[in-house]
Design a protein around this motif. Sequence first.
Motif, PDB file in Angstrom:
ATOM      1  N   PRO A  89       0.874  -1.214  -0.046  1.00 48.04           N
ATOM      2  CA  PRO A  89      -0.010  -0.039   0.141  1.00 48.04           C
ATOM      3  C   PRO A  89       0.688   1.323  -0.122  1.00 48.04           C
ATOM      4  O   PRO A  89       0.310   2.383  -0.346  1.00 48.04           O
ATOM      5  N   LYS A  90       2.094   1.139   0.367  1.00 48.34           N
ATOM      6  CA  LYS A  90       2.694   2.244   0.429  1.00 48.34           C
ATOM      7  C   LYS A  90       3.825   2.636  -0.833  1.00 48.34           C
ATOM      8  O   LYS A  90       4.306   3.938  -0.741  1.00 48.34           O
ATOM      9  N   VAL A  91       3.864   1.710  -1.505  1.00 50.34           N
ATOM     10  CA  VAL A  91       4.862   2.085  -2.788  1.00 50.34           C
ATOM     11  C   VAL A  91       4.499   3.031  -3.437  1.00 50.34           C
ATOM     12  O   VAL A  91       5.204   4.006  -3.923  1.00 50.34           O
ATOM     13  N   ALA A  92       3.227   3.047  -3.831  1.00 54.76           N
ATOM     14  CA  ALA A  92       2.734   4.158  -4.791  1.00 54.76           C
ATOM     15  C   ALA A  92       2.541   5.462  -4.164  1.00 54.76           C
ATOM     16  O   ALA A  92       2.669   6.553  -4.735  1.00 54.76           O
ATOM     17  N   ASN A 102       9.754   9.180  -3.945  1.00 53.33           N
ATOM     18  CA  ASN A 102      10.508   9.080  -2.606  1.00 53.33           C
ATOM     19  C   ASN A 102      11.755   7.974  -3.092  1.00 53.33           C
ATOM     20  O   ASN A 102      11.637   6.790  -2.773  1.00 53.33           O
ATOM     21  N   LEU A 103      12.751   8.250  -3.496  1.00 55.38           N
ATOM     22  CA  LEU A 103      13.824   7.398  -4.070  1.00 55.38           C
ATOM     23  C   LEU A 103      14.366   6.566  -2.767  1.00 55.38           C
ATOM     24  O   LEU A 103      14.363   5.481  -3.003  1.00 55.38           O
ATOM     25  N   ASP A 104      14.673   7.504  -1.591  1.00 53.09           N
ATOM     26  CA  ASP A 104      15.392   6.559  -0.616  1.00 53.09           C
ATOM     27  C   ASP A 104      14.262   5.641  -0.100  1.00 53.09           C
ATOM     28  O   ASP A 104      14.678   4.391   0.039  1.00 53.09           O
ATOM     29  N   GLN A 113      14.731   1.323  -0.253  1.00 50.72           N
ATOM     30  CA  GLN A 113      14.900   0.502   0.983  1.00 50.72           C
ATOM     31  C   GLN A 113      13.979  -0.574   0.737  1.00 50.72           C
ATOM     32  O   GLN A 113      14.460  -1.887   1.156  1.00 50.72           O
ATOM     33  N   VAL A 114      12.897  -0.377  -0.068  1.00 50.41           N
ATOM     34  CA  VAL A 114      12.127  -1.384  -0.340  1.00 50.41           C
ATOM     35  C   VAL A 114      12.725  -2.685  -1.170  1.00 50.41           C
ATOM     36  O   VAL A 114      12.603  -3.965  -0.876  1.00 50.41           O
ATOM     37  N   ILE A 115      13.273  -2.011  -2.004  1.00 51.19           N
ATOM     38  CA  ILE A 115      13.921  -3.092  -2.900  1.00 51.19           C
ATOM     39  C   ILE A 115      15.094  -4.004  -2.468  1.00 51.19           C
ATOM     40  O   ILE A 115      15.067  -5.076  -2.415  1.00 51.19           O
ATOM     41  N   SER A 116      15.723  -3.137  -1.510  1.00 44.87           N
ATOM     42  CA  SER A 116      16.835  -3.847  -0.822  1.00 44.87           C
ATOM     43  C   SER A 116      16.416  -4.922   0.308  1.00 44.87           C
ATOM     44  O   SER A 116      16.595  -6.121   0.289  1.00 44.87           O
ATOM     45  N   ALA A 152      11.356   3.526  -9.189  1.00 46.11           N
ATOM     46  CA  ALA A 152      13.035   3.963  -8.609  1.00 46.11           C
ATOM     47  C   ALA A 152      13.624   3.945  -9.963  1.00 46.11           C
ATOM     48  O   ALA A 152      14.641   4.860 -10.300  1.00 46.11           O
ATOM     49  N   HIS A 153      13.413   3.167 -10.827  1.00 47.47           N
ATOM     50  CA  HIS A 153      14.279   3.104 -12.181  1.00 47.47           C
ATOM     51  C   HIS A 153      13.818   4.266 -13.048  1.00 47.47           C
ATOM     52  O   HIS A 153      14.717   4.905 -13.791  1.00 47.47           O
TER      53      HIS A 153
END
Length: 452
Positions: free
Chosen positions: A248-251, A256-258, A262-265, A285-286
């Motif tokens: 729910p938070k990604v969109a 917010n690149l940071d 963090q999500v990707i990592s 992010a891309h």
Amino acid sequence: MKMKMFTMLFALSMGTTAFAQTGLASGTRFGHGEDSLNCLKNISIYTEYVKTNNFKDAYTPWKAVFTDAPVAQVSTYTNGAKILRGLIASTKDAAQQKNYLNELMGVHDQRIKYLDELNKLVKKPETKGAILGMKAHDMIAFSGANLDVNAAYAIVKEAVELEKAGSDYFMLQDYMDMSSKKLKIDDAHKEQFIQDYLAAAAYADEAYNAATKETTKKNLKTAKDNVDAYFINSGAASCENLQNIYGPKVAQNKTNLDYLKQVISVMQLLRCTEEEAYFQASEFAHAIEPTSATAAGCGYMYYKKGDLEKAISYFDQAIELESDPLKKADNCYNAAVVLMSKKMYGRAKTYANKAIATNANCGKAYILIAQMYGASPNWSDESALNKCTYFAAIDKLQRAKSVDPSVAEEADKLIRTYAAYTPKDEDLFFLGLKKGNSVTIGGWIGETTTIR
């Protein structure tokens, strides 16, 4: 030591005609006049009692020093903590235990308050983080059922954030212990709990790798095992949970690149790269800052959606953008796996060979090539020649073992499987072939192998 203390006391007694003033009031270590004499007497008295673990009699003279001369000695705090821990353990009165525990917390607080002055008295200065870590440890150890989880968590979190890989091993354990307990009473803590785990695990690994003493390494190994156990037993480690947390938070954080990084990592580390949140975070992010990691995430996303060519184009970007040879090889390997899944063996082999060219010890790439040979052995009208393809597959498996011992067990299992499909001597005889002869496997394989 006793003679030295006696000499100091005698010298001070000669000056008691001067006005008395405590160390706290005068800003000095021991105070002035009669108060300085009393301070040194109390130090001498309580120190002797501590040596014999007589904490009851040590308490009053120690408390006087603690109150009146807060910068007299660092041992005022180390001995004070020892005295109060002993008193807590020796009484069964809950109210008295609570009072002593409050005093023990005050010992840590006051030590931090006067830390700069106290550090001037010793060769090895103490840090605020280490003291906070001990404060949290004492709170956890002696609060029992009355433990304030939120308070303990806040203290140990601050301690670990200050000390990082310099944290004492028990601090890392306490950090995850309190974070997991907080998770049980606060469902909104899930995302932070995962971050706490990643931090504690990374600090434990870093400290272990830097340690030189075996006892230190042993303690850190135990701490890391416990940190992992808290995480695994929490139930928060599943990919489904990560999707529920981040989905729910990604969109909401698409610019917010940071946060996206963090999500990707986190999702890469926990091998949750099949979740929609990972794909979305990678694509957002891309678009902001293309990296190898974000390109790979986009590649997986389009592969999952069935757009193979777009997926491969992103894997190509991931390979191009990656500077680390091992990670670049992994990206090549992953592209090969995607192509193999669609039975596009020729293209898949090209990427597998790129992985090997980038990382000569990429045993899994050799195994992948062998599996593709085994899955597509037919290139000739002669059945016996087709069976020679398995010799080429075994060649790759033997190579995999030689460059990467970690894949030896898998390679040996496949070798036993493929060996059962190699041609018999009588099949080869009618083709004018025998053991030791070379055979070139045609088609997309294009390998020369030896009959054995």
